[in-house]
Write a protein that holds these residues in place. Structure first.
Motif, PDB file in Angstrom:
ATOM      1  N   UNK A 181       0.851  -1.179   0.000  1.00 50.19           N
ATOM      2  CA  UNK A 181       0.000   0.000   0.000  1.00 50.19           C
ATOM      3  C   UNK A 181       0.887   1.230   0.000  1.00 50.19           C
ATOM      4  N   UNK A 182       0.611   2.149  -0.888  1.00 50.57           N
ATOM      5  CA  UNK A 182       1.376   3.395  -0.972  1.00 50.57           C
ATOM      6  C   UNK A 182       0.439   4.526  -0.569  1.00 50.57           C
ATOM      7  N   UNK A 183       0.840   5.266   0.437  1.00 46.06           N
ATOM      8  CA  UNK A 183       0.012   6.351   0.966  1.00 46.06           C
ATOM      9  C   UNK A 183      -0.176   7.456  -0.071  1.00 46.06           C
ATOM     10  N   UNK A 200       3.828  13.608  -3.126  1.00 47.11           N
ATOM     11  CA  UNK A 200       5.212  14.104  -3.133  1.00 47.11           C
ATOM     12  C   UNK A 200       5.900  13.785  -4.451  1.00 47.11           C
ATOM     13  N   UNK A 201       5.661  12.589  -4.959  1.00 48.46           N
ATOM     14  CA  UNK A 201       6.232  12.219  -6.256  1.00 48.46           C
ATOM     15  C   UNK A 201       5.685  13.133  -7.349  1.00 48.46           C
ATOM     16  N   UNK A 202       4.382  13.401  -7.312  1.00 52.64           N
ATOM     17  CA  UNK A 202       3.757  14.272  -8.320  1.00 52.64           C
ATOM     18  C   UNK A 202       4.315  15.694  -8.236  1.00 52.64           C
ATOM     19  N   UNK A 203       4.490  16.215  -7.028  1.00 49.60           N
ATOM     20  CA  UNK A 203       5.036  17.569  -6.866  1.00 49.60           C
ATOM     21  C   UNK A 203       6.472  17.639  -7.375  1.00 49.60           C
ATOM     22  N   UNK A 204       7.258  16.626  -7.077  1.00 48.85           N
ATOM     23  CA  UNK A 204       8.645  16.585  -7.555  1.00 48.85           C
ATOM     24  C   UNK A 204       8.678  16.524  -9.080  1.00 48.85           C
ATOM     25  N   UNK A 205       7.817  15.712  -9.664  1.00 50.89           N
ATOM     26  CA  UNK A 205       7.760  15.595 -11.124  1.00 50.89           C
ATOM     27  C   UNK A 205       7.343  16.914 -11.763  1.00 50.89           C
ATOM     28  N   UNK A 206       6.413  17.634 -11.141  1.00 51.90           N
ATOM     29  CA  UNK A 206       6.006  18.941 -11.665  1.00 51.90           C
ATOM     30  C   UNK A 206       7.177  19.906 -11.637  1.00 51.90           C
ATOM     31  N   UNK A 207       7.953  19.891 -10.564  1.00 54.07           N
ATOM     32  CA  UNK A 207       9.143  20.739 -10.488  1.00 54.07           C
ATOM     33  C   UNK A 207      10.163  20.396 -11.557  1.00 54.07           C
ATOM     34  N   UNK A 208      10.315  19.099 -11.835  1.00 53.63           N
ATOM     35  CA  UNK A 208      11.234  18.663 -12.895  1.00 53.63           C
ATOM     36  C   UNK A 208      10.776  19.172 -14.252  1.00 53.63           C
ATOM     37  N   UNK A 209       9.483  19.178 -14.494  1.00 50.05           N
ATOM     38  CA  UNK A 209       8.951  19.636 -15.777  1.00 50.05           C
ATOM     39  C   UNK A 209       9.148  21.133 -15.962  1.00 50.05           C
ATOM     40  N   UNK A 210       9.135  21.891 -14.865  1.00 48.59           N
ATOM     41  CA  UNK A 210       9.284  23.349 -14.946  1.00 48.59           C
ATOM     42  C   UNK A 210      10.734  23.796 -14.983  1.00 48.59           C
ATOM     43  N   UNK A 254       2.145  15.790 -18.465  1.00 45.82           N
ATOM     44  CA  UNK A 254       2.826  14.623 -19.027  1.00 45.82           C
ATOM     45  C   UNK A 254       3.881  14.053 -18.100  1.00 45.82           C
ATOM     46  N   UNK A 255       4.683  14.934 -17.500  1.00 50.68           N
ATOM     47  CA  UNK A 255       5.755  14.480 -16.600  1.00 50.68           C
ATOM     48  C   UNK A 255       5.179  13.836 -15.339  1.00 50.68           C
ATOM     49  N   UNK A 256       4.151  14.448 -14.769  1.00 48.70           N
ATOM     50  CA  UNK A 256       3.530  13.895 -13.560  1.00 48.70           C
ATOM     51  C   UNK A 256       2.943  12.524 -13.855  1.00 48.70           C
ATOM     52  N   UNK A 257       2.201  12.404 -14.931  1.00 47.57           N
ATOM     53  CA  UNK A 257       1.593  11.115 -15.296  1.00 47.57           C
ATOM     54  C   UNK A 257       2.680  10.046 -15.471  1.00 47.57           C
ATOM     55  N   UNK A 258       3.723  10.366 -16.219  1.00 44.76           N
ATOM     56  CA  UNK A 258       4.774   9.387 -16.501  1.00 44.76           C
ATOM     57  C   UNK A 258       5.507   8.958 -15.229  1.00 44.76           C
ATOM     58  N   UNK A 259       5.872   9.905 -14.372  1.00 41.95           N
ATOM     59  CA  UNK A 259       6.647   9.576 -13.174  1.00 41.95           C
ATOM     60  C   UNK A 259       5.815   8.793 -12.146  1.00 41.95           C
ATOM     61  N   UNK A 279       5.467   5.313 -13.520  1.00 41.77           N
ATOM     62  CA  UNK A 279       6.756   4.625 -13.501  1.00 41.77           C
ATOM     63  C   UNK A 279       7.189   4.243 -12.081  1.00 41.77           C
ATOM     64  N   UNK A 280       7.096   5.180 -11.153  1.00 41.64           N
ATOM     65  CA  UNK A 280       7.626   4.947  -9.812  1.00 41.64           C
ATOM     66  C   UNK A 280       6.662   4.215  -8.877  1.00 41.64           C
ATOM     67  N   UNK A 281       5.370   4.420  -9.061  1.00 41.04           N
ATOM     68  CA  UNK A 281       4.390   3.857  -8.137  1.00 41.04           C
ATOM     69  C   UNK A 281       3.620   2.698  -8.757  1.00 41.04           C
TER      70      UNK A 281
END
Length: 118
Positions: free
Chosen positions: A17-19, A25-35, A79-84, A87-89
């Motif tokens: 189970x992933x909280x 947090x993964x989505x926020x990090x991915x958004x930062x990577x995209x920007x 796109x980056x949020x969806x992919x990460x 991929x990670x979860x």
């Protein structure tokens, strides 16, 4: 004589189970990577997530520089949020909503600098 069947190894493994906050947090990090960078005087992207049966719906809030191609940048974030997350979860992401909370222009940056110096 009946042969005994081997136990199913999958049944004994349990569940993972992933909280929601981890996915956020993964989505926020991915958004930062995209920007690539946070606007001067701005804050990092933050996200909230609703997960139901390994399907995630993500909402990302962010700040952008002005002027910029808002539609293009939001599309890159989606796109980056969806992919990460996928991929990670390992969850499907059916929806990524992007909220632009603030646009940072050179004029607002100058005003912020003046306020800090006062």
């Amino acid at each position: 004589m009946a042969a005994e069947s081997a136990p199913d190894p999958v049944r004994g493994r349990g569940a993972t189970t992933i909280a929601d906050r981890v996915v956020a947090k993964i989505a926020a990090q991915a958004a930062g990577e995209a920007l690539d960078a946070v606007p001067e005087g701005g804050s990092r992207p933050h996200a909230s997530v609703v997960v139901h049966r390994d399907v995630a719906r993500v909402s990302v809030s962010l700040e952008l520089d002005y002027p910029s191609d808002v539609g293009h940048r939001c599309g890159a974030v989606r796109g980056r949020v969806r992919a990460r997350v996928e991929e990670l979860v390992g969850m499907e992401v059916h929806e990524v909503t992007v909220h632009v909370e603030r646009l940072h222009s050179p004029l607002t940056r100058q005003a912020t600098r003046r306020e800090r110096l006062s």
